[in-house]
Structure formats: C-alpha cells, structure tokens
Design a protein around this motif. Structure first.
Motif, mmCIF file in Angstrom:
data_model
loop_
_atom_site.group_PDB
_atom_site.id
_atom_site.type_symbol
_atom_site.label_atom_id
_atom_site.label_comp_id
_atom_site.label_asym_id
_atom_site.label_seq_id
_atom_site.Cartn_x
_atom_site.Cartn_y
_atom_site.Cartn_z
ATOM 1 N N GLU A 210 -61.885 62.205 8.392
ATOM 2 C CA GLU A 210 -60.785 61.560 7.698
ATOM 3 C C GLU A 210 -59.616 62.529 7.544
ATOM 4 N N ASP A 211 -58.411 61.968 7.564
ATOM 5 C CA ASP A 211 -57.256 62.775 7.228
ATOM 6 C C ASP A 211 -57.305 63.080 5.740
ATOM 7 N N PRO A 212 -56.839 64.252 5.327
ATOM 8 C CA PRO A 212 -56.852 64.556 3.899
ATOM 9 C C PRO A 212 -55.962 63.579 3.133
ATOM 10 N N VAL A 213 -56.365 63.302 1.928
ATOM 11 C CA VAL A 213 -55.581 62.447 1.037
ATOM 12 C C VAL A 213 -54.757 63.364 0.150
ATOM 13 N N GLN A 214 -53.431 63.155 0.116
ATOM 14 C CA GLN A 214 -52.559 64.006 -0.694
ATOM 15 C C GLN A 214 -52.207 63.289 -1.987
ATOM 16 N N PHE B 72 -52.178 68.087 -3.991
ATOM 17 C CA PHE B 72 -53.565 68.420 -3.683
ATOM 18 C C PHE B 72 -53.972 67.624 -2.451
ATOM 19 N N ASN B 73 -54.366 68.325 -1.398
ATOM 20 C CA ASN B 73 -54.864 67.697 -0.170
ATOM 21 C C ASN B 73 -56.373 67.818 -0.172
ATOM 22 N N ALA B 74 -57.057 66.706 -0.309
ATOM 23 C CA ALA B 74 -58.513 66.713 -0.349
ATOM 24 C C ALA B 74 -59.068 65.805 0.740
ATOM 25 N N SER B 75 -60.234 66.148 1.211
ATOM 26 C CA SER B 75 -60.952 65.292 2.150
ATOM 27 C C SER B 75 -62.356 65.093 1.594
ATOM 28 N N SER B 76 -63.124 64.269 2.250
ATOM 29 C CA SER B 76 -64.479 64.006 1.772
ATOM 30 C C SER B 76 -65.487 64.998 2.334
ATOM 31 N N TYR B 77 -65.030 66.006 3.087
ATOM 32 C CA TYR B 77 -65.948 66.960 3.708
ATOM 33 C C TYR B 77 -66.686 67.811 2.701
ATOM 34 N N THR B 78 -65.972 68.394 1.764
ATOM 35 C CA THR B 78 -66.585 69.310 0.816
ATOM 36 C C THR B 78 -66.460 68.744 -0.592
ATOM 37 N N VAL C 257 -67.888 69.578 -4.611
ATOM 38 C CA VAL C 257 -68.580 70.487 -5.525
ATOM 39 C C VAL C 257 -68.639 69.797 -6.883
ATOM 40 N N ASP C 258 -69.817 69.692 -7.443
ATOM 41 C CA ASP C 258 -70.020 69.016 -8.737
ATOM 42 C C ASP C 258 -69.404 67.619 -8.739
ATOM 43 N N ASP C 259 -69.599 66.900 -7.649
ATOM 44 C CA ASP C 259 -69.155 65.506 -7.489
ATOM 45 C C ASP C 259 -67.636 65.319 -7.444
ATOM 46 N N VAL C 260 -66.873 66.380 -7.177
ATOM 47 C CA VAL C 260 -65.423 66.240 -7.009
ATOM 48 C C VAL C 260 -65.011 66.865 -5.677
ATOM 49 N N PRO C 261 -63.974 66.313 -5.050
ATOM 50 C CA PRO C 261 -63.555 66.843 -3.747
ATOM 51 C C PRO C 261 -62.885 68.206 -3.862
ATOM 52 N N VAL C 262 -63.045 68.974 -2.813
ATOM 53 C CA VAL C 262 -62.417 70.280 -2.698
ATOM 54 C C VAL C 262 -61.347 70.173 -1.624
ATOM 55 N N GLY C 263 -60.257 70.911 -1.764
ATOM 56 C CA GLY C 263 -59.189 70.846 -0.778
ATOM 57 C C GLY C 263 -58.194 71.972 -0.935
ATOM 58 N N LYS C 264 -56.955 71.692 -0.579
ATOM 59 C CA LYS C 264 -55.883 72.690 -0.583
ATOM 60 C C LYS C 264 -54.844 72.356 -1.650
ATOM 61 N N LEU C 265 -54.383 73.391 -2.358
ATOM 62 C CA LEU C 265 -53.261 73.244 -3.274
ATOM 63 C C LEU C 265 -51.999 73.518 -2.467
ATOM 64 N N ILE C 266 -51.050 72.593 -2.518
ATOM 65 C CA ILE C 266 -49.846 72.658 -1.691
ATOM 66 C C ILE C 266 -48.605 72.748 -2.566
ATOM 67 N N TRP C 267 -47.677 73.596 -2.153
ATOM 68 C CA TRP C 267 -46.323 73.629 -2.710
ATOM 69 C C TRP C 267 -45.380 73.381 -1.551
ATOM 70 N N LYS C 268 -44.344 72.608 -1.784
ATOM 71 C CA LYS C 268 -43.397 72.251 -0.727
ATOM 72 C C LYS C 268 -42.174 73.168 -0.800
ATOM 73 N N LEU C 269 -42.092 74.107 0.146
ATOM 74 C CA LEU C 269 -40.993 75.067 0.226
ATOM 75 C C LEU C 269 -39.737 74.350 0.717
ATOM 76 N N PRO C 270 -38.677 74.330 -0.098
ATOM 77 C CA PRO C 270 -37.451 73.670 0.360
ATOM 78 C C PRO C 270 -36.672 74.557 1.336
ATOM 79 N N TYR C 271 -36.031 73.929 2.298
ATOM 80 C CA TYR C 271 -35.146 74.635 3.221
ATOM 81 C C TYR C 271 -34.025 73.690 3.626
ATOM 82 N N ASN C 272 -33.084 74.203 4.391
ATOM 83 C CA ASN C 272 -31.923 73.424 4.811
ATOM 84 C C ASN C 272 -31.170 72.887 3.594
#
Length: 178
Positions: free
Chosen positions: A21-25, A74-80, A82-97
């Motif tokens: 699955e694609d990660p859910v953001q 938060f980008n999470a997928s169903s792959y991982t 832990v304690d019944d909650v999804p694990v994923g990536k914490l994202i910050w959106k760097l502005p440019y232009n």
C-alpha cells in the motif's frame, strides 16, 4: 507448461505488488512538548535551520506560534505496527520558490559516536527514522533489538516484536551575538 508457469509467476508478482500500500499521510498537526509533572516545559516543536536544506527539531516555549515551521505530517503504512499502532515517517514540508512550493523532508535521528544522544534532524534524501504515535498520541521511536540483552561475542538477534521507546529530552540553547 511454460505459459502456465509464467502466468503463475506474473500472477504472484501482481498480487505482491497490489498488496503493498502507498503510505497514508495525515496532517498537518503540531507537536506539543510537555515535560513530566512539575516541569516548566510546555511548548511546541518547530523546524529550525541547521544547514543547507537541513532543519533541526527545535523547542519553542509558550503558546503555539503560527507558520509552516510548526506543521508536521505523518506517513504511515500497514507494514510495521508496534503496540497496535502504525509506524511511519514524520514529515516537514520545506518551503522553496518563495513559499509557493514545498518538498517533503523526513525526520532522522542523527547519532554521534562519542555520545549517547541523537539529534532530531530533517533532510532531503537522508536516512529517515521510523516513529509512531501511540493511542495517547505520544511520540515514540522503536526497534526490534534491545541492546541491554546483548552478550559479548554473540551476534544480536531481533525479537520479532517492535518495542516503543519514549526517552526524549529537550535541550535548549541560544547563541547571542552583537
């Protein structure tokens, strides 16, 4: 027979690809930092400049400031899980232009070999750390290995069960110049 075997392999490959699955953001949201009971720590995490397209995760005391620096995803997928909650990536959106566009940066814990401390940094294309938010919305990192169980001369073996770790510390400093 070749056709059937290749059809079977193509079918298996298609099922494996479709199962990913694609990660859910989710977001934007803010990271509220509260100290233990009796602590004066009560503020928000903000992304602060640390280098070329590198930002640190910095503590800002007081009420929530406005702006992109305090908005996370938060980008999470169903792959991982832990304690019944999804694990994923914490994202910050760097502005440019001029702020008209953004690029996703993921949080990574940057370790130093002469320390037992890791700095939380956002970067582009860098290694990212998997994190999660438990059922009480508390932020955790996780690992399959517990180094307290290591034995000298034996290779560590992962438990197969992820363990959530909550040991976070706020270190705040300010450089003042003329």
């Amino acid at each position: 027979m070749r056709f059937q075997l290749s059809s079977l392999l193509a079918g298996l490959l298609a099922s494996v690809v479709s199962a990913q699955e694609d990660p859910v953001q989710t977001g934007p949201f803010n990271l509220h930092i509260k100290g233990k009971e009796g602590s004066s720590i009560d503020g928000y995490a903000g992304s602060c400049h640390a280098g070329a397209a590198i930002e640190g995760l910095c503590y800002n005391a007081g009420p929530l400031p406005t702006g992109n620096s305090f908005e996370y995803y938060f980008n999470a997928s169903s792959y991982t899980v832990v304690d019944d909650v999804p694990v994923g990536k914490l994202i910050w959106k760097l502005p440019y232009n001029g702020g008209e566009a953004t690029v996703d940066q993921s949080l990574a814990l940057q370790f130093t070999v002469n320390s037992n401390v890791a700095a939380a940094m956002f970067g582009i294309g860098s290694y990212s750390s998997d994190i999660g938010f438990d059922k009480d919305s508390k932020f955790f990192s996780w690992a399959y290995l517990d180094d307290s169980t290591f034995e000298a001369g034996k290779a560590p073996f992962p438990s197969g069960n992820g363990t959530a770790y909550y040991q976070w510390y706020v270190i705040s400093f300010c450089l003042v110049g003329d």
